[in-house]
Design a protein around this motif. Structure first.
Motif, PDB file in Angstrom:
ATOM      1  N   THR A   1      -3.790  33.003  -5.906  1.00 48.81           N
ATOM      2  CA  THR A   1      -2.690  31.809  -5.960  1.00 48.81           C
ATOM      3  C   THR A   1      -1.944  33.329  -6.159  1.00 48.81           C
ATOM      4  O   THR A   1      -0.723  32.810  -5.924  1.00 48.81           O
TER       5      THR A   1
ATOM      6  N   TYR B   1       3.069  33.996  -5.255  1.00 51.63           N
ATOM      7  CA  TYR B   1       4.149  34.165  -5.882  1.00 51.63           C
ATOM      8  C   TYR B   1       4.595  35.356  -5.163  1.00 51.63           C
ATOM      9  O   TYR B   1       5.906  35.747  -5.778  1.00 51.63           O
ATOM     10  N   ARG B   2       3.759  36.278  -5.674  1.00 53.20           N
ATOM     11  CA  ARG B   2       3.912  37.680  -4.698  1.00 53.20           C
ATOM     12  C   ARG B   2       4.630  37.846  -3.371  1.00 53.20           C
ATOM     13  O   ARG B   2       5.955  37.983  -3.080  1.00 53.20           O
TER      14      ARG B   2
ATOM     15  N   SER C   1       6.840  38.228 -12.579  1.00 52.97           N
ATOM     16  CA  SER C   1       7.182  37.284 -12.704  1.00 52.97           C
ATOM     17  C   SER C   1       8.339  36.181 -12.788  1.00 52.97           C
ATOM     18  O   SER C   1       8.346  34.722 -13.663  1.00 52.97           O
TER      19      SER C   1
ATOM     20  N   ALA D   1       8.069  33.531 -10.128  1.00 56.25           N
ATOM     21  CA  ALA D   1       7.003  32.693 -11.082  1.00 56.25           C
ATOM     22  C   ALA D   1       7.555  31.839 -12.328  1.00 56.25           C
ATOM     23  O   ALA D   1       6.821  30.602 -12.338  1.00 56.25           O
TER      24      ALA D   1
ATOM     25  N   ARG E   1       6.865  26.746  -8.834  1.00 60.53           N
ATOM     26  CA  ARG E   1       5.820  26.693  -9.246  1.00 60.53           C
ATOM     27  C   ARG E   1       5.285  25.134  -8.694  1.00 60.53           C
ATOM     28  O   ARG E   1       4.270  25.057  -8.101  1.00 60.53           O
TER      29      ARG E   1
ATOM     30  N   ARG F   1      -2.531  32.058 -12.837  1.00 61.20           N
ATOM     31  CA  ARG F   1      -2.298  32.133 -14.530  1.00 61.20           C
ATOM     32  C   ARG F   1      -2.390  30.119 -15.068  1.00 61.20           C
ATOM     33  O   ARG F   1      -2.533  30.256 -16.494  1.00 61.20           O
ATOM     34  N   ASP F   2      -2.538  29.717 -14.256  1.00 63.82           N
ATOM     35  CA  ASP F   2      -2.257  27.929 -15.284  1.00 63.82           C
ATOM     36  C   ASP F   2      -2.896  27.240 -13.812  1.00 63.82           C
ATOM     37  O   ASP F   2      -3.602  26.048 -13.918  1.00 63.82           O
TER      38      ASP F   2
ATOM     39  N   ARG G   1       4.920  42.091 -17.833  1.00 64.56           N
ATOM     40  CA  ARG G   1       4.313  40.464 -16.828  1.00 64.56           C
ATOM     41  C   ARG G   1       4.127  39.959 -18.210  1.00 64.56           C
ATOM     42  O   ARG G   1       3.382  38.452 -17.808  1.00 64.56           O
TER      43      ARG G   1
ATOM     44  N   ASP H   1       4.479  35.937 -18.630  1.00 62.42           N
ATOM     45  CA  ASP H   1       3.262  35.115 -17.820  1.00 62.42           C
ATOM     46  C   ASP H   1       3.598  33.896 -19.506  1.00 62.42           C
ATOM     47  O   ASP H   1       3.096  32.787 -18.903  1.00 62.42           O
TER      48      ASP H   1
ATOM     49  N   ARG I   1       7.012  32.520 -20.873  1.00 61.19           N
ATOM     50  CA  ARG I   1       7.289  31.304 -19.769  1.00 61.19           C
ATOM     51  C   ARG I   1       7.680  30.027 -20.015  1.00 61.19           C
ATOM     52  O   ARG I   1       6.222  28.697 -20.396  1.00 61.19           O
TER      53      ARG I   1
END
Ligand code: DC
Length: 227
Positions: free
Chosen positions: A35, A39-40, A105, A108, A114, A135-136, A185, A189, A192
């Motif tokens: 994932t 985002y990248r 980041s 994101a 998101r 991350r989630d 980051r 991360d 946020r």
């Protein structure tokens, strides 16, 4: 283990999430989804359109463009994993640079970004038989995943790995710049507002500063056989 499950792998950057996830997917015949690549790709899109640069971010223009951004993973049999296509263009190499890492980041953090990506991730994984890293994943995308792994390692260890990877690709970077990016980051991360990086209550934590990839793979396979 008869039924296919969902495996969620979360953790800090450069903890080897994608290496582990790819190996698990290959071994189990599952689909692997990175994932972070999504985002990248959005960050790369923002850079290409000059919505983001050092000290400048026109997030509203990026939000307005979101409906027209098409992200697709296409499996490359020669590489053994799927590559990221942004609006039908293969951007796999472009999204892995330190420049993209420096902006991703920020991108994101945006809730509209998101929710677009989480919706697509849920759709890709709806039939299980998936290893997804990010991350989630265990907290937001698949809170009911049968197996959740949370990966950590010291910032120095992670920066050393990332530095080697970038150098091996021929990127002209310094260790200090990579370490700074890893630390920045981590901060963004975990701080946020929308879906910060946190360990899900039922995730199993692996600090892989001092264990080999092979030991880690074996331990995770044992956990899968118990799922
Ligand atoms: O895994 P990676 O380093 O390629 O991820 C790039 C960035 O994307 C990371 O700094 C945070 C963001 N990201 C995120 O917010 N949520 C995800 N599920 C995956 C990545």
């Amino acid at each position: 283990m008869k039924n296919k499950i969902t495996i969620a792998i979360d953790g800090f950057s450069s903890t080897g999430k994608s290496t582990l996830a790819k190996e698990l997917a290959r071994h189990l015949g599952y689909v692997y989804v990175d994932t972070g690549a999504m985002y990248r790709a959005i960050a790369f899109f923002a850079m290409q359109n000059k919505y983001i640069s050092k000290n400048f971010f026109d997030s509203q223009s990026l939000i307005n463009e979101l409906p027209s951004i098409k992200l697709v993973f296409k499996f490359n049999p020669n590489l053994g994993f799927a590559e990221m296509y942004l609006n039908n263009v293969n951007v796999e190499a472009q999204i892995r640079t330190l420049e993209v890492s420096n902006f991703v980041s920020k991108v994101a953090e945006i809730s509209e970004v998101r929710s677009k990506l989480v919706e697509q991730q849920k759709e890709i994984g709806k039939n299980k038989g998936i290893v997804m890293d990010g991350r989630d994943i265990g907290t937001v995308v698949f809170p009911d995943a049968e197996l959740k792994i949370f990966m950590t390692a010291s910032p120095k260890t992670r920066a050393e790995r990332r530095f080697k990877e970038l150098k091996d690709k021929g990127d002209n970077v310094t260790f200090e710049a990579v370490l700074q990016n890893v630390e920045e980051r981590d901060y963004i991360d975990t701080h946020r507002e929308d879906s910060p990086l946190v360990k899900a209550k039922d995730a199993i934590e692996f600090d892989n500063s001092n264990i080999t990839k092979e030991e880690q793979f074996k331990k995770v396979m044992q956990l899968i056989s118990l799922s």
